[in-house]
Design a protein around this motif. Structure first.
Motif, PDB file in Angstrom:
ATOM      1  N   ARG A 110       0.832  -1.213   0.000  1.00  0.00           N
ATOM      2  CA  ARG A 110       0.000   0.000   0.000  1.00  0.00           C
ATOM      3  C   ARG A 110       0.863   1.257   0.000  1.00  0.00           C
ATOM      4  O   ARG A 110       0.562   2.244  -0.691  1.00  0.00           O
ATOM      5  CB  ARG A 110      -0.932  -0.011   1.217  1.00  0.00           C
ATOM      6  N   ILE A 111       1.950   1.239   0.756  1.00  0.00           N
ATOM      7  CA  ILE A 111       2.853   2.391   0.782  1.00  0.00           C
ATOM      8  C   ILE A 111       3.476   2.610  -0.589  1.00  0.00           C
ATOM      9  O   ILE A 111       3.527   3.737  -1.102  1.00  0.00           O
ATOM     10  CB  ILE A 111       3.939   2.200   1.863  1.00  0.00           C
ATOM     11  N   LEU A 112       3.949   1.536  -1.208  1.00  0.00           N
ATOM     12  CA  LEU A 112       4.582   1.653  -2.520  1.00  0.00           C
ATOM     13  C   LEU A 112       3.597   2.151  -3.574  1.00  0.00           C
ATOM     14  O   LEU A 112       3.971   2.889  -4.487  1.00  0.00           O
ATOM     15  CB  LEU A 112       5.167   0.309  -2.935  1.00  0.00           C
ATOM     16  N   ALA A 113       2.344   1.768  -3.454  1.00  0.00           N
ATOM     17  CA  ALA A 113       1.331   2.233  -4.398  1.00  0.00           C
ATOM     18  C   ALA A 113       1.064   3.727  -4.233  1.00  0.00           C
ATOM     19  O   ALA A 113       0.744   4.424  -5.206  1.00  0.00           O
ATOM     20  CB  ALA A 113       0.039   1.443  -4.212  1.00  0.00           C
ATOM     21  N   GLU A 114       1.221   4.237  -3.023  1.00  0.00           N
ATOM     22  CA  GLU A 114       0.893   5.639  -2.751  1.00  0.00           C
ATOM     23  C   GLU A 114       2.076   6.582  -2.938  1.00  0.00           C
ATOM     24  O   GLU A 114       1.887   7.776  -3.220  1.00  0.00           O
ATOM     25  CB  GLU A 114       0.368   5.770  -1.316  1.00  0.00           C
ATOM     26  N   LEU A 115       3.292   6.093  -2.802  1.00  0.00           N
ATOM     27  CA  LEU A 115       4.472   6.971  -2.845  1.00  0.00           C
ATOM     28  C   LEU A 115       4.553   7.833  -4.109  1.00  0.00           C
ATOM     29  O   LEU A 115       4.764   9.048  -4.005  1.00  0.00           O
ATOM     30  CB  LEU A 115       5.749   6.139  -2.693  1.00  0.00           C
ATOM     31  N   PRO A 116       4.404   7.269  -5.316  1.00  0.00           N
ATOM     32  CA  PRO A 116       4.538   8.113  -6.512  1.00  0.00           C
ATOM     33  C   PRO A 116       3.500   9.220  -6.589  1.00  0.00           C
ATOM     34  O   PRO A 116       3.815  10.355  -6.972  1.00  0.00           O
ATOM     35  CB  PRO A 116       4.381   7.117  -7.669  1.00  0.00           C
ATOM     36  N   GLN A 117       2.271   8.891  -6.239  1.00  0.00           N
ATOM     37  CA  GLN A 117       1.214   9.905  -6.280  1.00  0.00           C
ATOM     38  C   GLN A 117       1.491  11.016  -5.281  1.00  0.00           C
ATOM     39  O   GLN A 117       1.306  12.201  -5.575  1.00  0.00           O
ATOM     40  CB  GLN A 117      -0.144   9.257  -5.994  1.00  0.00           C
ATOM     41  N   ARG A 118       1.949  10.651  -4.106  1.00  0.00           N
ATOM     42  CA  ARG A 118       2.238  11.664  -3.094  1.00  0.00           C
ATOM     43  C   ARG A 118       3.422  12.533  -3.533  1.00  0.00           C
ATOM     44  O   ARG A 118       3.424  13.748  -3.334  1.00  0.00           O
ATOM     45  CB  ARG A 118       2.502  11.006  -1.745  1.00  0.00           C
ATOM     46  N   LEU A 119       4.442  11.920  -4.148  1.00  0.00           N
ATOM     47  CA  LEU A 119       5.577  12.701  -4.634  1.00  0.00           C
ATOM     48  C   LEU A 119       5.150  13.676  -5.725  1.00  0.00           C
ATOM     49  O   LEU A 119       5.653  14.811  -5.786  1.00  0.00           O
ATOM     50  CB  LEU A 119       6.673  11.774  -5.175  1.00  0.00           C
ATOM     51  N   SER A 120       4.205  13.281  -6.563  1.00  0.00           N
ATOM     52  CA  SER A 120       3.752  14.162  -7.642  1.00  0.00           C
ATOM     53  C   SER A 120       3.126  15.446  -7.100  1.00  0.00           C
ATOM     54  O   SER A 120       3.113  16.475  -7.781  1.00  0.00           O
ATOM     55  CB  SER A 120       2.763  13.431  -8.547  1.00  0.00           C
ATOM     56  N   GLY A 121       2.639  15.383  -5.872  1.00  0.00           N
ATOM     57  CA  GLY A 121       2.117  16.596  -5.241  1.00  0.00           C
ATOM     58  C   GLY A 121       3.191  17.592  -4.870  1.00  0.00           C
ATOM     59  O   GLY A 121       2.886  18.734  -4.480  1.00  0.00           O
ATOM     60  N   TYR A 122       4.445  17.182  -4.985  1.00  0.00           N
ATOM     61  CA  TYR A 122       5.577  18.050  -4.663  1.00  0.00           C
ATOM     62  C   TYR A 122       6.309  18.538  -5.905  1.00  0.00           C
ATOM     63  O   TYR A 122       7.464  18.966  -5.815  1.00  0.00           O
ATOM     64  CB  TYR A 122       6.549  17.311  -3.737  1.00  0.00           C
ATOM     65  N   ARG A 123       5.663  18.476  -7.058  1.00  0.00           N
ATOM     66  CA  ARG A 123       6.326  18.902  -8.293  1.00  0.00           C
ATOM     67  C   ARG A 123       6.853  20.341  -8.195  1.00  0.00           C
ATOM     68  O   ARG A 123       7.976  20.625  -8.621  1.00  0.00           O
ATOM     69  CB  ARG A 123       5.373  18.780  -9.486  1.00  0.00           C
TER      70      ARG A 123
END
Length: 241
Positions: A71-84
């Motif tokens: 679940r963490i691995l699935a969420e990490l990329p999306q959360r990082l994209s919020g920091y563009r």
């Protein structure tokens, strides 16, 4: 043809504490409490390995760790994209990186992609936010989302490059450029020559002792780097520079 596999973090870019912030927020979201320990800096391990270490360090029960890790691995990329915007504003392109990428990109018979401990979406977010993605063919890279065992990513990238370009890639015509002991291990075990740069948390002496064929202080000497890449791609030449 020579396949050039670039590492990203602390080789091409430095993103400060953004990754650690993303790990902290995602762990808190999934596990339901903030972590008291975060992954070590600059180790080069893949994100799946870092996440499992994160869960272990924060005493998450083993019986639930695998499901939580997924679940963490699935969420990490999306959360990082919020920091563009933060990546673009606060992220640092390391000295010499643009010139080095440009030189490789513009040289005939050099194919540039990435082998990275990042998940693919995270890697592309970092590269695009800092304006570097155009120098690299990310469709043929090797990512932690392909395999958590980093040396395996070399063969994945080689096979993808071979399918696209119709050439065979192996240790004789594949070069990794990276800053960590994991980059060195990835090349030695995965099937690539290693040009290490001491731009991260690992010293030149440590990189050399780990087995890197060549060690540079950073990427600022474009001519030397390009010469090493070209000579490393010649059979039986890469070890004798």
């Amino acid at each position: 043809m020579i396949l050039v596999l670039w590492d990203i973090d602390r080789t091409l870019v430095y993103t400060g504490d953004i990754d650690r912030r993303v790990y902290r927020e995602t762990f808190t979201s999934i596990v339901g409490r903030p972590p008291t320990a975060l992954p070590a800096r600059g180790t080069g391990v893949t994100m799946p390995v870092a996440v499992r270490d994160l869960l272990r360090a924060n005493h998450v029960p083993e019986h639930s760790a695998e499901k939580l890790a997924a679940r963490i691995l699935a969420e990490l990329p999306q959360r990082l994209s919020g920091y563009r915007d933060m990546l673009a504003g606060d992220g640092i392109i390391l000295p010499g990186a643009v010139a080095a990428l440009t030189a490789v990109h513009q040289t005939d018979n050099l194919i540039a992609t990435v082998v990275t401990g990042n998940l693919r979406d995270s890697a592309e977010t970092k590269l695009s936010s800092l304006g570097l993605i155009g120098y690299l063919d990310t469709t043929i890279g090797g990512y932690a989302s392909d395999n958590p065992h980093r040396p395996a990513l070399v063969r994945i990238a080689q096979d993808r490059a071979a399918a696209k370009h119709g050439s065979r890639f192996d240790r004789n015509n594949t070069v990794i450029v990276g800053d960590s002991l994991e980059d060195v291990r990835t090349g030695l075990e995965g099937g690539a020559k290693v040009i290490a740069v001491a731009s991260g948390t690992t010293t030149a002496e440590q990189l050399r002792a780990a087995g890197a064929q060549h060690v540079l202080p950073d990427l600022t000497d474009t001519d030397t780097l390009l010469n090493l890449i070209l000579r490393a791609g010649r059979p039986d030449q890469g070890e004798a520079l």
